[in-house]
Scaffold this motif. Structure first.
Motif, PDB file in Angstrom:
ATOM      1  N   ILE A  11       0.832  -1.200   0.000  1.00 27.12           N
ATOM      2  CA  ILE A  11       0.000   0.000   0.000  1.00 27.12           C
ATOM      3  C   ILE A  11       0.867   1.251   0.000  1.00 27.12           C
ATOM      4  O   ILE A  11       0.525   2.266  -0.617  1.00 27.12           O
ATOM      5  CB  ILE A  11      -0.965  -0.010   1.208  1.00 27.12           C
ATOM      6  N   TRP A  12       2.008   1.188   0.688  1.00 24.39           N
ATOM      7  CA  TRP A  12       2.925   2.336   0.707  1.00 24.39           C
ATOM      8  C   TRP A  12       3.363   2.690  -0.714  1.00 24.39           C
ATOM      9  O   TRP A  12       3.421   3.873  -1.078  1.00 24.39           O
ATOM     10  CB  TRP A  12       4.145   2.012   1.567  1.00 24.39           C
ATOM     11  N   TYR A  13       3.653   1.672  -1.528  1.00 28.88           N
ATOM     12  CA  TYR A  13       4.040   1.934  -2.920  1.00 28.88           C
ATOM     13  C   TYR A  13       2.894   2.583  -3.682  1.00 28.88           C
ATOM     14  O   TYR A  13       3.105   3.511  -4.474  1.00 28.88           O
ATOM     15  CB  TYR A  13       4.447   0.633  -3.613  1.00 28.88           C
ATOM     16  N   ALA A  14       1.672   2.088  -3.461  1.00 27.22           N
ATOM     17  CA  ALA A  14       0.510   2.647  -4.154  1.00 27.22           C
ATOM     18  C   ALA A  14       0.299   4.107  -3.745  1.00 27.22           C
ATOM     19  O   ALA A  14       0.033   4.973  -4.594  1.00 27.22           O
ATOM     20  CB  ALA A  14      -0.732   1.819  -3.835  1.00 27.22           C
ATOM     21  N   PHE A  15       0.422   4.398  -2.448  1.00 28.22           N
ATOM     22  CA  PHE A  15       0.236   5.765  -1.952  1.00 28.22           C
ATOM     23  C   PHE A  15       1.275   6.702  -2.560  1.00 28.22           C
ATOM     24  O   PHE A  15       0.943   7.781  -3.066  1.00 28.22           O
ATOM     25  CB  PHE A  15       0.325   5.784  -0.422  1.00 28.22           C
ATOM     26  N   THR A  16       2.540   6.309  -2.497  1.00 28.26           N
ATOM     27  CA  THR A  16       3.602   7.190  -3.011  1.00 28.26           C
ATOM     28  C   THR A  16       3.495   7.378  -4.525  1.00 28.26           C
ATOM     29  O   THR A  16       3.888   8.429  -5.047  1.00 28.26           O
ATOM     30  CB  THR A  16       4.996   6.639  -2.658  1.00 28.26           C
ATOM     31  N   ALA A  17       2.951   6.386  -5.225  1.00 29.80           N
ATOM     32  CA  ALA A  17       2.770   6.531  -6.670  1.00 29.80           C
ATOM     33  C   ALA A  17       1.730   7.594  -6.991  1.00 29.80           C
ATOM     34  O   ALA A  17       1.807   8.263  -8.029  1.00 29.80           O
ATOM     35  CB  ALA A  17       2.365   5.193  -7.284  1.00 29.80           C
ATOM     36  N   LEU A  18       0.748   7.757  -6.095  1.00 31.04           N
ATOM     37  CA  LEU A  18      -0.295   8.768  -6.298  1.00 31.04           C
ATOM     38  C   LEU A  18       0.168  10.166  -5.902  1.00 31.04           C
ATOM     39  O   LEU A  18      -0.505  11.154  -6.194  1.00 31.04           O
ATOM     40  CB  LEU A  18      -1.546   8.386  -5.498  1.00 31.04           C
ATOM     41  N   ASP A  19       1.295  10.241  -5.225  1.00 32.60           N
ATOM     42  CA  ASP A  19       1.864  11.531  -4.817  1.00 32.60           C
ATOM     43  C   ASP A  19       2.650  12.109  -5.995  1.00 32.60           C
ATOM     44  O   ASP A  19       3.883  12.091  -6.022  1.00 32.60           O
ATOM     45  CB  ASP A  19       2.770  11.328  -3.594  1.00 32.60           C
ATOM     46  N   ARG A  22       5.302  14.732  -5.316  1.00 29.14           N
ATOM     47  CA  ARG A  22       6.312  14.346  -4.332  1.00 29.14           C
ATOM     48  C   ARG A  22       6.288  15.272  -3.102  1.00 29.14           C
ATOM     49  O   ARG A  22       7.335  15.658  -2.564  1.00 29.14           O
ATOM     50  CB  ARG A  22       7.716  14.339  -4.958  1.00 29.14           C
ATOM     51  N   SER A  23       5.097  15.593  -2.666  1.00 24.08           N
ATOM     52  CA  SER A  23       4.924  16.471  -1.511  1.00 24.08           C
ATOM     53  C   SER A  23       4.679  15.691  -0.231  1.00 24.08           C
ATOM     54  O   SER A  23       4.603  16.281   0.853  1.00 24.08           O
ATOM     55  CB  SER A  23       3.733  17.409  -1.750  1.00 24.08           C
ATOM     56  N   GLY A  24       4.529  14.370  -0.363  1.00 21.38           N
ATOM     57  CA  GLY A  24       4.192  13.558   0.806  1.00 21.38           C
ATOM     58  C   GLY A  24       2.702  13.497   1.051  1.00 21.38           C
ATOM     59  O   GLY A  24       2.261  12.929   2.056  1.00 21.38           O
ATOM     60  N   LYS A  25       1.918  14.058   0.125  1.00 18.77           N
ATOM     61  CA  LYS A  25       0.463  14.075   0.283  1.00 18.77           C
ATOM     62  C   LYS A  25      -0.231  13.656  -1.009  1.00 18.77           C
ATOM     63  O   LYS A  25       0.319  13.809  -2.100  1.00 18.77           O
ATOM     64  CB  LYS A  25      -0.017  15.473   0.700  1.00 18.77           C
ATOM     65  N   VAL A  26      -1.457  13.121  -0.855  1.00  8.71           N
ATOM     66  CA  VAL A  26      -2.248  12.650  -1.998  1.00  8.71           C
ATOM     67  C   VAL A  26      -3.637  13.254  -1.899  1.00  8.71           C
ATOM     68  O   VAL A  26      -4.193  13.395  -0.792  1.00  8.71           O
ATOM     69  CB  VAL A  26      -2.335  11.104  -2.006  1.00  8.71           C
ATOM     70  N   SER A  27      -4.221  13.611  -3.025  1.00 10.42           N
ATOM     71  CA  SER A  27      -5.549  14.225  -3.018  1.00 10.42           C
ATOM     72  C   SER A  27      -6.597  13.263  -2.481  1.00 10.42           C
ATOM     73  O   SER A  27      -6.475  12.031  -2.611  1.00 10.42           O
ATOM     74  CB  SER A  27      -5.932  14.657  -4.440  1.00 10.42           C
ATOM     75  N   GLN A  66       0.361   9.737   7.080  1.00 10.32           N
ATOM     76  CA  GLN A  66      -0.073   9.642   8.477  1.00 10.32           C
ATOM     77  C   GLN A  66      -1.542  10.030   8.629  1.00 10.32           C
ATOM     78  O   GLN A  66      -2.260   9.467   9.465  1.00 10.32           O
ATOM     79  CB  GLN A  66       0.805  10.530   9.364  1.00 10.32           C
ATOM     80  N   GLY A  67      -1.985  10.965   7.811  1.00  9.84           N
ATOM     81  CA  GLY A  67      -3.388  11.359   7.848  1.00  9.84           C
ATOM     82  C   GLY A  67      -4.306  10.282   7.299  1.00  9.84           C
ATOM     83  O   GLY A  67      -5.480  10.193   7.685  1.00  9.84           O
ATOM     84  N   TYR A  68      -3.778   9.458   6.396  1.00  9.47           N
ATOM     85  CA  TYR A  68      -4.572   8.379   5.789  1.00  9.47           C
ATOM     86  C   TYR A  68      -4.633   7.149   6.693  1.00  9.47           C
ATOM     87  O   TYR A  68      -5.584   6.368   6.622  1.00  9.47           O
ATOM     88  CB  TYR A  68      -3.957   8.017   4.438  1.00  9.47           C
ATOM     89  N   MET A  69      -3.636   6.975   7.564  1.00  8.52           N
ATOM     90  CA  MET A  69      -3.524   5.760   8.365  1.00  8.52           C
ATOM     91  C   MET A  69      -4.738   5.470   9.250  1.00  8.52           C
ATOM     92  O   MET A  69      -5.158   4.309   9.341  1.00  8.52           O
ATOM     93  CB  MET A  69      -2.253   5.795   9.217  1.00  8.52           C
ATOM     94  N   PRO A  70      -5.348   6.458   9.936  1.00 11.42           N
ATOM     95  CA  PRO A  70      -6.509   6.131  10.774  1.00 11.42           C
ATOM     96  C   PRO A  70      -7.635   5.466   9.988  1.00 11.42           C
ATOM     97  O   PRO A  70      -8.229   4.492  10.450  1.00 11.42           O
ATOM     98  CB  PRO A  70      -6.934   7.500  11.329  1.00 11.42           C
ATOM     99  N   TYR A  71      -7.928   6.012   8.789  1.00  6.30           N
ATOM    100  CA  TYR A  71      -8.978   5.400   7.964  1.00  6.30           C
ATOM    101  C   TYR A  71      -8.534   4.024   7.481  1.00  6.30           C
ATOM    102  O   TYR A  71      -9.306   3.055   7.531  1.00  6.30           O
ATOM    103  CB  TYR A  71      -9.292   6.294   6.763  1.00  6.30           C
TER     104      TYR A  71
END
Length: 279
Positions: A11-19, A22-27, A66-71
Motif C-alpha cells: 500500500i505504501w508503494y501505491a500511496f507514493t505513486a499517487l503523490d 512528491r509532496s508527501g500528500k495525496v488528493s 499519516q493522515g490516511y492511516m486512521p482510515y
C-alpha cells in the motif's frame, strides 16, 4: 511476516505513486478511489457512507500518509481476514499503480526480464525488505535473493562483483530500493548470457517457494474417486494443503487435500513405473 505489515508495504508503494508532486500528500479523490479498490481486492464489505464522509471535499486539501492511516487501519486493515482474499490480486493492484510511474525497464537500454517477472521480483523484494520506510533491501538479502535465483538456474553468482556493486549503490541508504534492484537485474550485469526463459522459470520457482509457500510441485498420477482410472495431474504441496490441477499453469484446480500433523505425503513408483501419491 505479519500480514498487516506485509500489506502496508504494498500500500505504501501505491500511496507514493499517487503523490505526483512528491509532496508527501495525496488528493482525497485519489485516496477515495484507492480505498475503494482495496475494499474490492481484499474482499472487505464496502462502507460507502464512511468512504464518502472521510474523503468529502473540504478545505483540508491533500492528505499525508499519516493522515490516511486512521482510515486505512479502522476501515480496511482491521477488517482483513487472512485466506479470505487472493494476495496476488492485491499485490497486482499496488504494483500496477507504482510500476506505471516508477518502473523503467529500458532505462539502461536493455531489459532481460518480462513485466510479469518484474512484478514477482517486486513481491520478493517487499517480503525481504526491512520493515522501515522508505523501503530498502539490505545487501545480505539482495545477495540471498540473487543466489536463490542463480541456484534455480544452476549457475554461480559472482559474489565479489556483487559486493563491489552494492558498496557503491547502497551508500547512505543502507540498501537498494526496489527500482535500483530491478535496474540491476535488467542490466544483465549478474545474469550475463542467460536466456530470458531460463530467468523467468527461476524467478517463478523462487516466487512460488518464498511468496506462495510451495514446498514441492510436479506431475503425479492420481486414481479417480468414482472412475478408478489413472490421470496425470500437477500437484503443489504446501505446509497445510496438497492441491492438484489439470496442468502446471494451475488455471483449473481439480481438488485439494487438507494436511495436519497426523498426515504424511509419500511419492512412490507403482509397478508400471508411474509416480503415484499417497497421503
Amino acid at each position: 511476516m505479519d500480514l498487516r505489515a506485509e500489506l502496508l508495504k504494498s500500500i505504501w508503494y501505491a500511496f507514493t505513486a499517487l503523490d505526483v508532486e512528491r509532496s508527501g500528500k495525496v488528493s482525497k479523490s485519489q485516496l477515495k478511489v484507492l480505498s475503494h479498490n482495496l475494499y474490492t481486492v481484499l474482499c472487505i464489505p464496502h462502507d460507502p457512507v464512511a468512504l464518502e464522509e472521510h474523503f468529502r471535499d473540504d478545505d483540508d486539501g491533500p492528505v499525508s500518509s499519516q493522515g490516511y492511516m486512521p482510515y486505512l487501519n479502522t476501515y480496511i486493515l482491521d477488517k482483513v481476514e487472512e485466506g479470505a482474499f487472493v494476495k496476488e490480486n492485491f499485490d497486482e493492484l499496488c504494483w500496477t499503480l507504482t510500476a506505471k510511474k516508477n518502473y523503467k525497464p529500458d532505462r539502461n537500454g536493455n531489459s532481460i526480464i518480462s513485466h510479469q517477472d518484474a512484478f514477482k521480483l517486486w513481491c520478493l523484494f517487499n517480503f525481504l525488505s526491512e520493515d522501515k520506510y522508505p523501503l530498502v533491501m539490505v545487501p545480505d538479502e539482495v545477495e540471498y535473493l540473487l543466489k536463490k535465483i542463480c541456484t534455480a538456474m544452476n549457475v554461480e553468482l559472482n559474489s565479489c562483483e556483487l559486493d563491489d556493486y552494492l558498496s557503491q549503490e547502497s551508500q547512505g541508504q543502507g540498501g537498494l530500493t526496489v527500482w535500483q534492484f530491478l535496474d540491476m537485474v535488467n542490466s544483465g550485469r549478474f545474469l550475463r548470457g542467460i536466456e530470458q526463459e531460463a530467468i523467468s522459470m527461476a524467478v517463478e520457482e523462487v516466487y512460488q517457494e518464498v511468496i506462495q509457500d510451495v514446498l514441492k510441485q510436479g506431475y503425479l498420477w492420481k486414481k479417480g474417486q468414482l472412475r478408478r482410472n489413472w490421470s496425470e495431474r500437477w500437484f503443489t504441496l504446501k505446509p497445510s494443503v496438497l492441491s492438484y490441477y489439470m496442468s502446471e499453469e494451475r488455471k483449473e484446480k481439480k481438488g485439494s487435500i487438507a494436511l495436519d500433523k497426523h498426515c504424511c505425503v509419500e511419492v512412490l513408483p507403482d509397478r508400471d513405473g508411474k509416480r503415484c501419491m499417497f497421503c
